[in-house]
Design a protein around this motif. Structure first.
Motif, PDB file in Angstrom:
ATOM      1  N   ARG A 106     -16.052   4.078  -6.838  1.00 35.08           N
ATOM      2  CA  ARG A 106     -14.926   4.811  -6.280  1.00 35.08           C
ATOM      3  C   ARG A 106     -13.637   4.160  -6.758  1.00 35.08           C
ATOM      4  NH1 ARG A 106     -12.525   2.346  -1.850  1.00 35.08           N
ATOM      5  NH2 ARG A 106     -13.570   0.461  -1.090  1.00 35.08           N
ATOM      6  N   LEU A 107     -12.573   4.926  -6.809  1.00 37.97           N
ATOM      7  CA  LEU A 107     -11.325   4.449  -7.387  1.00 37.97           C
ATOM      8  C   LEU A 107     -10.320   4.040  -6.312  1.00 37.97           C
ATOM      9  CD1 LEU A 107     -10.877   6.976 -10.332  1.00 37.97           C
ATOM     10  CD2 LEU A 107     -12.097   4.793 -10.274  1.00 37.97           C
ATOM     11  N   HIS A 108      -9.242   3.431  -6.749  1.00 36.31           N
ATOM     12  CA  HIS A 108      -8.181   3.022  -5.845  1.00 36.31           C
ATOM     13  C   HIS A 108      -7.403   4.240  -5.350  1.00 36.31           C
ATOM     14  CE1 HIS A 108      -8.941  -0.824  -7.988  1.00 36.31           C
ATOM     15  NE2 HIS A 108      -8.623  -1.352  -6.825  1.00 36.31           N
ATOM     16  N   PRO A 109      -6.627   4.082  -4.284  1.00 33.58           N
ATOM     17  CA  PRO A 109      -5.887   5.221  -3.725  1.00 33.58           C
ATOM     18  C   PRO A 109      -5.022   5.936  -4.763  1.00 33.58           C
ATOM     19  CG  PRO A 109      -5.789   3.359  -2.225  1.00 33.58           C
ATOM     20  CD  PRO A 109      -6.438   2.856  -3.478  1.00 33.58           C
ATOM     21  N   ARG A 110      -4.948   7.267  -4.621  1.00 31.41           N
ATOM     22  CA  ARG A 110      -4.142   8.146  -5.465  1.00 31.41           C
ATOM     23  C   ARG A 110      -4.584   8.121  -6.923  1.00 31.41           C
ATOM     24  NH1 ARG A 110      -0.746   5.391  -2.243  1.00 31.41           N
ATOM     25  NH2 ARG A 110      -0.242   3.993  -3.962  1.00 31.41           N
ATOM     26  N   THR A 134       0.813  -1.217   0.000  1.00 35.11           N
ATOM     27  CA  THR A 134       0.000   0.000   0.000  1.00 35.11           C
ATOM     28  C   THR A 134       0.847   1.267   0.000  1.00 35.11           C
ATOM     29  OG1 THR A 134      -0.150  -0.155   2.426  1.00 35.11           O
ATOM     30  CG2 THR A 134      -1.965  -1.104   1.138  1.00 35.11           C
ATOM     31  N   LYS A 135       2.046   1.197   0.583  1.00 35.91           N
ATOM     32  CA  LYS A 135       2.899   2.387   0.637  1.00 35.91           C
ATOM     33  C   LYS A 135       4.020   2.353  -0.404  1.00 35.91           C
ATOM     34  CE  LYS A 135       2.048   3.177   5.569  1.00 35.91           C
ATOM     35  NZ  LYS A 135       2.650   3.328   6.926  1.00 35.91           N
ATOM     36  N   SER A 136       4.017   1.337  -1.235  1.00 34.49           N
ATOM     37  CA  SER A 136       5.054   1.203  -2.252  1.00 34.49           C
ATOM     38  C   SER A 136       4.583   1.793  -3.587  1.00 34.49           C
ATOM     39  CB  SER A 136       5.415  -0.269  -2.460  1.00 34.49           C
ATOM     40  OG  SER A 136       5.834  -0.855  -1.248  1.00 34.49           O
ATOM     41  N   PHE A 137       5.499   2.332  -4.343  1.00 34.51           N
ATOM     42  CA  PHE A 137       5.219   2.880  -5.673  1.00 34.51           C
ATOM     43  C   PHE A 137       4.050   3.861  -5.636  1.00 34.51           C
ATOM     44  CE2 PHE A 137       5.763  -1.891  -5.989  1.00 34.51           C
ATOM     45  CZ  PHE A 137       7.150  -1.859  -5.930  1.00 34.51           C
ATOM     46  N   PRO A 138       4.144   4.919  -4.816  1.00 38.05           N
ATOM     47  CA  PRO A 138       2.995   5.807  -4.574  1.00 38.05           C
ATOM     48  C   PRO A 138       2.780   6.840  -5.682  1.00 38.05           C
ATOM     49  CG  PRO A 138       4.868   6.573  -3.302  1.00 38.05           C
ATOM     50  CD  PRO A 138       5.324   5.330  -4.007  1.00 38.05           C
ATOM     51  N   ILE A 139       2.566   6.364  -6.893  1.00 38.16           N
ATOM     52  CA  ILE A 139       2.322   7.273  -8.008  1.00 38.16           C
ATOM     53  C   ILE A 139       0.857   7.706  -8.029  1.00 38.16           C
ATOM     54  CG2 ILE A 139       4.180   6.353  -9.432  1.00 38.16           C
ATOM     55  CD1 ILE A 139       2.101   4.684 -10.896  1.00 38.16           C
ATOM     56  N   PHE A 140       0.599   8.811  -8.716  1.00 33.23           N
ATOM     57  CA  PHE A 140      -0.756   9.308  -8.914  1.00 33.23           C
ATOM     58  C   PHE A 140      -1.208   8.985 -10.335  1.00 33.23           C
ATOM     59  CE2 PHE A 140       0.722  12.143  -5.508  1.00 33.23           C
ATOM     60  CZ  PHE A 140      -0.374  12.153  -4.657  1.00 33.23           C
ATOM     61  N   TYR A 141      -2.482   8.613 -10.465  1.00 32.03           N
ATOM     62  CA  TYR A 141      -3.093   8.406 -11.774  1.00 32.03           C
ATOM     63  C   TYR A 141      -4.227   9.405 -11.978  1.00 32.03           C
ATOM     64  CZ  TYR A 141      -1.080   3.625 -12.113  1.00 32.03           C
ATOM     65  OH  TYR A 141      -0.253   2.517 -12.180  1.00 32.03           O
ATOM     66  N   GLY A 142      -4.301   9.944 -13.184  1.00 33.28           N
ATOM     67  CA  GLY A 142      -5.458  10.706 -13.616  1.00 33.28           C
ATOM     68  C   GLY A 142      -6.258   9.872 -14.597  1.00 33.28           C
ATOM     69  N   ARG A 143      -7.510   9.596 -14.269  1.00 32.43           N
ATOM     70  CA  ARG A 143      -8.308   8.674 -15.095  1.00 32.43           C
ATOM     71  C   ARG A 143      -9.051   9.404 -16.199  1.00 32.43           C
ATOM     72  NH1 ARG A 143     -11.429   3.417 -13.003  1.00 32.43           N
ATOM     73  NH2 ARG A 143      -9.202   2.927 -12.828  1.00 32.43           N
ATOM     74  N   GLU A 144      -9.037   8.763 -17.360  1.00 32.65           N
ATOM     75  CA  GLU A 144      -9.805   9.209 -18.524  1.00 32.65           C
ATOM     76  C   GLU A 144     -10.770   8.104 -18.933  1.00 32.65           C
ATOM     77  OE1 GLU A 144      -9.120  10.372 -23.261  1.00 32.65           O
ATOM     78  OE2 GLU A 144      -7.448   9.604 -22.055  1.00 32.65           O
ATOM     79  N   LYS A 196       8.442  12.598  -0.362  1.00 25.25           N
ATOM     80  CA  LYS A 196       9.167  11.608  -1.153  1.00 25.25           C
ATOM     81  C   LYS A 196       9.549  10.379  -0.340  1.00 25.25           C
ATOM     82  CE  LYS A 196      11.098  14.892  -4.490  1.00 25.25           C
ATOM     83  NZ  LYS A 196      12.340  15.448  -5.091  1.00 25.25           N
ATOM     84  N   LYS A 197       9.754  10.532   0.940  1.00 24.41           N
ATOM     85  CA  LYS A 197      10.180   9.417   1.773  1.00 24.41           C
ATOM     86  C   LYS A 197       9.013   8.547   2.226  1.00 24.41           C
ATOM     87  CE  LYS A 197      14.401  11.579   3.583  1.00 24.41           C
ATOM     88  NZ  LYS A 197      15.131  11.987   4.824  1.00 24.41           N
ATOM     89  N   THR A 198       7.948   9.172   2.679  1.00 13.92           N
ATOM     90  CA  THR A 198       6.826   8.408   3.253  1.00 13.92           C
ATOM     91  C   THR A 198       5.694   8.161   2.266  1.00 13.92           C
ATOM     92  OG1 THR A 198       5.667  10.387   4.055  1.00 13.92           O
ATOM     93  CG2 THR A 198       7.367   9.427   5.492  1.00 13.92           C
ATOM     94  N   GLY A 199       5.611   8.984   1.201  1.00 18.80           N
ATOM     95  CA  GLY A 199       4.509   8.860   0.255  1.00 18.80           C
ATOM     96  C   GLY A 199       3.237   9.552   0.697  1.00 18.80           C
ATOM     97  N   SER A 200       3.218  10.109   1.915  1.00 18.20           N
ATOM     98  CA  SER A 200       2.025  10.813   2.394  1.00 18.20           C
ATOM     99  C   SER A 200       1.810  12.086   1.574  1.00 18.20           C
ATOM    100  CB  SER A 200       2.176  11.163   3.870  1.00 18.20           C
ATOM    101  OG  SER A 200       3.285  12.014   4.068  1.00 18.20           O
ATOM    102  N   PHE A 201       0.552  12.524   1.499  1.00 18.70           N
ATOM    103  CA  PHE A 201       0.219  13.694   0.701  1.00 18.70           C
ATOM    104  C   PHE A 201      -1.010  14.364   1.280  1.00 18.70           C
ATOM    105  CE2 PHE A 201      -1.988  10.063  -0.985  1.00 18.70           C
ATOM    106  CZ  PHE A 201      -3.242  10.521  -1.349  1.00 18.70           C
ATOM    107  N   ASN A 202      -1.374  15.498   0.715  1.00 20.73           N
ATOM    108  CA  ASN A 202      -2.529  16.263   1.185  1.00 20.73           C
ATOM    109  C   ASN A 202      -3.810  15.583   0.704  1.00 20.73           C
ATOM    110  OD1 ASN A 202      -4.545  18.139   1.733  1.00 20.73           O
ATOM    111  ND2 ASN A 202      -3.222  19.897   1.294  1.00 20.73           N
TER     112      ASN A 202
END
Length: 455
Positions: free
Chosen positions: A145-149, A85-95, A121-127
């Protein structure tokens, strides 16, 4: 249709133990296709190019996996059960991508959102408050509803995405998976970050997967590859000068190779790659049925993923009890007439993928059985028609694909295909001690080197 001459019905493959892996390259007896290089350099064979530019994939290259995960079975189990869950914390924008016969979804990597949402960058936490506010404003009514991030993009964000002129890498995921899978996020992360963001990266979600909706009365199959075809053509039409690439994982690799074999030199893709492709679906299905470990550890889980996919989309797929096809179903003109409530109830007791395909996929395409569907959907039927350089990575200890389904004996049909098989790695795994995958790093390096150096 392919006559299966590799081996028939393997039972239990030889055990592969250890964590020090080795790569072995395979090409046609006639050699590997010549590819032109930039800067007036001489052309080079595809095999030599990979050897020189992707050291991880050269012949006899060594790699080291996590010593605690020392078989393909353990590798595959770890990937599906570990906490990523905390690995590879990229963001996706869905189309939501509209086609003539319905929609699919495309999840674009939005690296700029790491700044927009103040990601650490270290923890992956965000607003999350800011992200959730934007998510609520862009989420379509009555969509899951979508998956995290991951959130839908606004019109302006979609315009930004479409105006990006970087080369594109399209990722195709595995059976009943999606952009949220750890291996897909690892691949998307490495591709989007390599060479300071050289690529625009997008995951093309198969219809109904990754919490998208099926909007037409049809379910995806290994033979229906129009979505990747139309999506790639759309991207090429939008910006004809940029390069397009694609990589498929597992069932997505099967669909990608079937697409490439079907359209031949009409593809707008410049090069492609596959990871853990079940090249021969009959032999892979037999592996999942008759190998003790594969049957008991993986077959039921994969089957029930598919059953749940049908369940959540029954609003669109369901037909009345006793429905008969209005015409003889074919691959070109299927009729999905078996999606009844009673069949769905029976499906929750299924433990084998072939049972699912016997009930749902095969009859809707006009096949008598799942095996007949597998024979036709096998990518080896079309390997000779692949017209662009294709890098294929397969592991001999893959408990889902099986080693006899790796197409060494079919490479003479096409010098465009470079097969890199490994003795270790599992199915879509190759997990190293840091929890990341050796394979996704190697694939990112391949596409980066190819785009930089090939004309």
């Amino acid at each position: 249709m392919l006559n299966h001459g590799i081996k028939t019905y393997p039972m239990i493959n030889p055990l592969h133990w250890g964590f020090n892996g080795t790569v072995e390259q395979h090409v046609s007896d006639n050699g590997s296709v010549q590819i032109p290089l930039k800067d007036d350099k001489d052309s080079v064979s595809f095999q030599d190019f990979v050897t020189e530019n992707v050291p991880a994939l050269k012949n006899d290259a060594k790699f080291k996996l996590d010593p605690k995960i020392f078989t393909g079975i353990l590798q595959t189990m770890y990937l599906s059960t570990a906490d990523y869950t905390k690995s590879f914390p990229i963001f996706y924008g869905r189309e939501i991508v509209q086609f003539e016969d319905g929609v699919c979804t495309a999840d674009w990597v939005r690296s700029d959102w790491t700044t927009k949402y103040n990601q650490d960058k270290k923890t992956g936490s965000f607003n999350k408050d800011a992200f959730n506010k934007d998510e609520a404003e862009t989420h379509p009514e009555n969509w899951p509803r979508l998956h995290p991030r991951t959130r839908y993009m606004s019109d302006s964000e979609l315009n930004e995405t479409h105006s990006d002129n970087r080369p594109v890498v399209i990722i195709m995921h595995g059976l009943a998976g999606g952009s949220h899978e750890p291996i897909i996020r690892s691949l998307a992360m490495h591709l989007s970050q390599i060479d300071n963001g050289r690529f625009q990266v997008v995951v093309l979600n198969t219809r109904g997967c990754a919490r998208s909706k099926i909007t037409t009365h049809a379910l995806f199959t290994g033979l229906h590859t129009a979505d990747i075809e139309h999506f790639a053509l759309r991207e090429k039409d939008r910006q004809p000068e940029r390069n397009l690439y694609a990589v498929g994982c597992s069932f997505g690799a099967l669909m990608l190779s079937n697409y490439l074999g079907r359209v031949g030199d009409k593809t707008p893709l410049k090069a492609a790659a596959t990871l853990c492709n079940p090249w021969d679906m009959v032999l892979s299905a037999d592996k999942l049925q008759n190998d003790f470990w594969s049957r008991n550890l993986f077959s039921k889980t994969i089957t029930q993923f598919l059953v749940r996919l049908v369940k959540v989309n029954m609003g669109e797929l369901e037909v009345p009890e006793g429905t008969e096809p209005s015409h003889p179903p074919t691959v070109e003109n299927p009729e999905f007439y078996t999606f009844t409530k009673s069949n769905l109830k029976k499906a929750f007791k299924l433990t084998k993928i072939i049972e699912f395909d016997n009930m749902f996929t095969a009859p809707c395409l006009g096949f008598k059985s799942g095996i007949d569907y597998y024979k036709e959907a096998t990518a080896l039927n079309r390997i000779q028609n692949i017209a662009i350089p294709l890098l294929a990575i397969n592991s001999k200890d893959d408990p889902v694909v099986g080693d006899v389904a790796i197409p060494q004996e079919f490479l003479n049909k096409n010098s465009n295909v470079l097969l890199c098989d490994t003795d270790l790695g599992g199915h879509l795994s190759y997990i190293q001690s840091d929890g990341d995958s050796w394979s996704t790093r190697a694939l990112a390096q391949f596409f980066d080197s190819y785009d930089k150096n090939v004309l």
